[in-house]
Design an enzyme around this catalytic site. Structure first.
Site, PDB file in Angstrom:
ATOM      1  N   ASN A 154      43.802  32.901  45.766  1.00 23.37           N
ATOM      2  CA  ASN A 154      44.086  31.652  46.480  1.00 23.37           C
ATOM      3  C   ASN A 154      44.686  30.568  45.582  1.00 23.37           C
ATOM      4  OD1 ASN A 154      41.672  31.501  45.156  1.00 23.37           O
ATOM      5  ND2 ASN A 154      40.626  30.316  46.727  1.00 23.37           N
ATOM      6  N   LYS A 177      43.571  38.922  34.186  1.00 21.99           N
ATOM      7  CA  LYS A 177      44.060  39.837  35.234  1.00 21.99           C
ATOM      8  C   LYS A 177      44.144  39.066  36.548  1.00 21.99           C
ATOM      9  CE  LYS A 177      42.139  42.485  38.251  1.00 21.99           C
ATOM     10  NZ  LYS A 177      43.066  42.271  39.387  1.00 21.99           N
ATOM     11  N   VAL A 231      31.448  37.495  46.325  1.00 21.26           N
ATOM     12  CA  VAL A 231      30.101  37.815  45.850  1.00 21.26           C
ATOM     13  C   VAL A 231      29.933  39.315  45.568  1.00 21.26           C
ATOM     14  CG1 VAL A 231      27.652  37.829  46.507  1.00 21.26           C
ATOM     15  CG2 VAL A 231      29.025  35.758  46.834  1.00 21.26           C
ATOM     16  N   GLU A 251      32.438  32.537  39.425  1.00 28.15           N
ATOM     17  CA  GLU A 251      32.806  31.552  40.458  1.00 28.15           C
ATOM     18  C   GLU A 251      33.031  32.339  41.738  1.00 28.15           C
ATOM     19  OE1 GLU A 251      32.532  28.540  40.050  1.00 28.15           O
ATOM     20  OE2 GLU A 251      32.751  28.164  37.905  1.00 28.15           O
ATOM     21  N   CYS A 285      37.258  28.505  48.239  1.00 27.90           N
ATOM     22  CA  CYS A 285      35.868  28.962  48.110  1.00 27.90           C
ATOM     23  C   CYS A 285      34.856  27.878  48.467  1.00 27.90           C
ATOM     24  CB  CYS A 285      35.637  29.418  46.682  1.00 27.90           C
ATOM     25  SG  CYS A 285      36.160  28.177  45.506  1.00 27.90           S
ATOM     26  N   GLU A 459      32.744  25.894  35.473  1.00 24.55           N
ATOM     27  CA  GLU A 459      34.085  25.727  34.920  1.00 24.55           C
ATOM     28  C   GLU A 459      34.342  24.235  34.801  1.00 24.55           C
ATOM     29  OE1 GLU A 459      36.590  28.481  37.449  1.00 24.55           O
ATOM     30  OE2 GLU A 459      36.696  29.457  35.495  1.00 24.55           O
TER      31      GLU A 459
END
Ligand code: NDP
Length: 485
Positions: A154, A177, A231, A251, A285, A459
């Site tokens: 996203n 990646k 998840v 995350e 998210c 983060e």
């Protein structure tokens, strides 16, 4: 709009583009038309090994460079990103389908913010001095070594930068990646970091599917894994990392509550609910997808929401007038449509959207269900699409309990004019990133991450430094050593 999106080669390793034609073909599709716009190949074992070897080799020298010099390179990269914001934003739009109106302000620029912020911090990363009488202990803040970043589809530019910036500032090397759905943007970040002066091998990009991710995560030379994803993937990656006792940042997904009290400003709370559900076509998210609206204002809220949604400009995301684009892939569109069918079957009252839009590409109309009950699937599971569930409530304690009755805990929001209630409710909600009279702001200065199944670690902000460095304690004895014999 002409833009060459086919990269020179699939991977960026040791400062150069590298191809691995033996790897499975990954088609990059423009979500607004369904057309293939580029092709890359997944990295096979040899390519993964090459990237890890390059990172291992480069990391030691990178860590020896003074932090301020490392920081200068990151800040230079941030400036190049800002200078090329138009092209990078268009690439992000082609990769994800998000409207240019969004990507011009939320993607490359957010990546630049992270590089600038952690570039600024790099010179001030320190340990501490602890005096123990005549003796003392000092701590050294050291990098972890080689870090792996794995991204969702996203926010491909932002995710690459949010992971790379703190990792590199702390003296680590990284192999990133991207998601196979959005392979293009991270390669540009690798190019720009090199142009800014980053030594070869410090930031590498390897394309691939889950299998490539597994190879990276399980390699014993890797010290840390930072994943942005779902998840179920988070559980697998966390378990694989645990085998090697690696550091992790997770995350993951959410089903976050947005609570609108009866004293809230209707216009602002409708705006907040739109931001919390339809920005990036709902593929965020932290979205507040369970919108609890006080019964006293439900009618007004819904009618204003429906009015404003009728103004959504749905179309080619490259058109600056478009404010609602397609979903990122056919697969994600099918998931959202299946949830809409479930919502209808369970008795949710559809008040807006509810179907695929009749045009090429992966467009789902902005959808709102009213009268949603807590037990319905659309109120419990993360949809990751433009589907809002509106639930009624009357009492503060009741809504807090219902908001917390989920295994997720990424974000939460509250709209009210009552200052003390706002803080009291936010304090009672189990979530990592919260909003009062706002939704989905993510400045680099604020820690970002979830509780419960939504994640581990943070983060952004100074908090991220803790997740990309480790402390070495050094005891210094000034006197004689007293031994028993
Ligand atoms: P996935 O979990 O499907 O994939 C995430 C990444 O992990 C992809 O690059 C994927 O590769 C890779 N991967 C899959 N399996 C493995 C494995 N076993 N080992 C290592 N890597 C693996 O998520 P999506 O890409 O579908 O993204 C959507 C999800 O991401 C949503 O649940 C959303 O909530 C979450 N998300 C969380 C954010 C946060 O900050 N909390 C932000 C954005 C999204 P590939 O896809 O190429 O197979």
């Amino acid at each position: 709009m002409a833009l060459a999106v086919q990269p020179i080669a699939s991977h960026f390793i040791d400062g150069a583009y590298v191809e691995d034609a033996a790897g499975a073909e990954i088609a990059c599709v423009f979500p607004a038309t369904g057309e293939r716009i580029a092709t890359v190949h997944a990295g096979m074992a040899e390519t993964v090994d090459k990237a890890i070897s390059a990172a291992v080799h480069a990391q030691k020298d990178w860590a020896r460079i003074p932090g301020r010099e490392r920081g200068r390179i990151l800040i230079r990269a941030a400036q190049i990103i800002r200078d090329r914001n138009d092209d990078l934003s268009l690439l992000e739009t082609m990769d994800t389908g998000k409207p240019l109106q969004e990507t011009l302000v939320a993607d490359a620029s957010s990546g630049a913010d992270a590089l600038e912020y952690f570039g600024g911090l790099a010179g001030s990363l320190t340990g501490e001095h602890i005096q123990l009488g005549e003796d003392w202990v000092y701590t050294r803040r050291e990098p972890l070594g080689v870090c792996v970043g794995i991204g969702a589809w996203n926010y491909p530019t932002q995710i690459a930068c949010w992971k790379a910036a703190p990792a590199l500032a702390c003296g680590n090397a990284m192999i990133f990646k991207p998601s196979e759905i959005t392979p293009l943007c991270a390669l540009k970040i690798a190019e720009i970091l090199k142009e800014a002066g980053l030594p070869d091998g410090v930031f590498n990009v390897v394309q691939g599917m889950g299998e490539t991710g597994v190879r990276l995560v399980s390699d014993p030379r890797v010290a840390k894994v930072s994943l942005t994803g779902s998840v179920p993937t988070g559980k697998r990656v966390y378990a694989a990392a645990a085998e090697g006792m690696k550091h992790v940042t997770m995350e993951l997904g959410g089903k976050s509550p947005l609570i609108i009290f009866d004293d809230a400003d209707i216009e602002d709370s409708v705006g907040g609910a739109i931001l919390a559900n339809f920005y990036s076509s709902g593929q965020v998210c932290s979205n507040g997808t369970r919108v609890f609206v006080h019964r006293a204002i439900k009618k007004r809220f819904l009618s204003r929401l429906i009015e404003r949604l009728a103004n959504a400009v749905i179309g080619d995301p490259r058109d600056m007038a478009t404010n609602f684009g397609p979903m990122a892939s056919q697969a994600q569109m099918d998931i959202a449509l299946a949830y809409i069918d479930k919502g209808i079957a369970e008795g949710g009252r559809l008040v807006a959207g509810g179907k695929r839009i009749d045009r090429d590409g992966f467009f789902v109309a902005p959808t709102v269900f009213a009268d949603v009950e807590d037990g319905m699937v659309i109120a419990r599971e993360e949809i990751f699409g433009p589907v809002m569930a509106v639930l009624d409530f009357e009492d503060e304690d009741e809504v807090v309990a219902r908001a917390n009755a989920t295994e997720y805990g990424l974000s939460a929001g509250v709209f009210t004019r009552d200052l003390t209630r706002a803080h009291r409710v936010i304090a009672a909600l189990a979530a990592g990133s919260c909003f009062i009279n706002s939704y989905n702001d993510a400045p680099v200065e604020a820690p970002f991450g979830g509780v419960k199944l939504s994640g581990v670690g943070r983060e952004n902000a100074k908090a991220a430094i803790e997740h990309y460095s480790q402390l070495k304690s050094v005891y210094v004895r000034m006197g004689a050593v007293e031994a028993p014999c």
